[in-house]
Design an enzyme around this catalytic site. Sequence first.
Site, short mmCIF file in Angstrom:
data_model
loop_
_atom_site.label_atom_id
_atom_site.label_comp_id
_atom_site.label_asym_id
_atom_site.label_seq_id
_atom_site.Cartn_x
_atom_site.Cartn_y
_atom_site.Cartn_z
N SER A 176 0.74 -1.40 -0.05
CA SER A 176 -0.02 0.11 0.01
C SER A 176 0.58 1.48 -0.14
O SER A 176 1.99 1.44 0.85
CB SER A 176 -0.90 -0.29 1.39
N ARG A 234 14.40 -12.75 0.39
CA ARG A 234 14.73 -14.30 -0.48
C ARG A 234 15.15 -14.19 -1.64
O ARG A 234 15.32 -13.73 -2.52
CB ARG A 234 13.52 -14.74 -0.29
N GLU A 263 20.46 -22.52 -1.72
CA GLU A 263 22.15 -22.05 -1.06
C GLU A 263 22.46 -23.60 -0.72
O GLU A 263 21.12 -24.64 0.22
CB GLU A 263 21.40 -21.68 0.03
N HIS A 282 24.46 -15.48 2.59
CA HIS A 282 23.05 -15.70 3.48
C HIS A 282 23.85 -15.21 4.63
O HIS A 282 23.26 -15.98 6.05
CB HIS A 282 22.43 -16.51 3.48
N ALA A 283 24.13 -13.85 4.59
CA ALA A 283 25.34 -13.70 6.54
C ALA A 283 24.65 -12.32 7.15
O ALA A 283 25.44 -11.76 7.75
CB ALA A 283 26.57 -13.27 6.17
N ALA A 284 23.33 -11.65 6.07
CA ALA A 284 22.69 -10.36 6.67
C ALA A 284 22.19 -10.58 7.57
O ALA A 284 22.60 -10.31 8.70
CB ALA A 284 22.07 -9.99 5.64
#
Length: 316
Positions: A176, A234, A263, A282-284
């Site tokens: 929105s 993702r 992964e 995928h380290a965040a």
Amino acid sequence: MDLRLMVPNTLDGRFALPQGISAEIYDVTAPVDARLEQADALVVWGNSREWVRSAAQRMTRVRWVQSLGAGAEQVSEAGFGSDVVLTSGAGLHDRPVAEHALALLLAAARRLDLLRDAQLRHEWSDRGGRQPGDDAPEFSTLRGRRVAVWGFGGIGRTLAGYLSMLGADVIGIARSKGRRDGFDVVDDADVDALLPTVDVLVLALPGGDATRRLVGADRLALLRPTAWILNVGRGTVLDEGALIDTLRRGAIAGAALDVFETEPLPADSPLWELPSVIVSPHAAGGRPLGYAALIEHNARALLGEVEWRNRIVRGK
């Protein structure tokens, strides 16, 4: 007898639980055993999807499952009964993921990946010394650059604040439109008109059928040749095949990716070697800040003392 809360060995297990609930540690790498089958509540962190599905089948007494992941899919798709309360770790990862996203964007702007490559070759990179200033055609600074953040939840809004402090022009994209935390937000219907105007497209979207390959060849084609794309949501949101083709043709400047369709990223993926790609494993996330307080609060909710926090609405 106290209600039994099973806590994974991926956490330190030190919680100030209310009277009436006791915690026991379990090993996330071991099969679901008799202790778990008799438990009333479960915390999930670092468990495989297969383990969580097994728990959903075998833990017939469980009343509450707390995931510490930012997303809901691991527990909501596992098969727990409709009478089981599911809660997520929403909010726990806002700052860590936003900080990592900022680091990737700064690395992309200053091409720290290329400087590191030159260092390993013992070469003095030509990216030092005098460089283009205000007239630079490439993405080389956040100041004055337009950054679109698609997925303007907690992570997106936190990142927007960091980017704004560094002088970026930030616009959010959400379901929105309106104005949130001082930033203009457009809805999905405005995305295609917005993309040709941005220097960076940040994806901070959840997974699921609604977002699967939301950014494919058609939308990548709308980006400027100097634009970068960053994904910390993702991996399924971005069509990797289309991205690889786009990067090979030089149709966009680069991609900084923390998440992938598969992964770990397969060793034969072209993304490893494309010179315009920064790969982050995928380290965040992986650092749920404030998880103890969340578990303690929802333990009280299990006893009926407070309302649930981060309750997952089934079917969403």
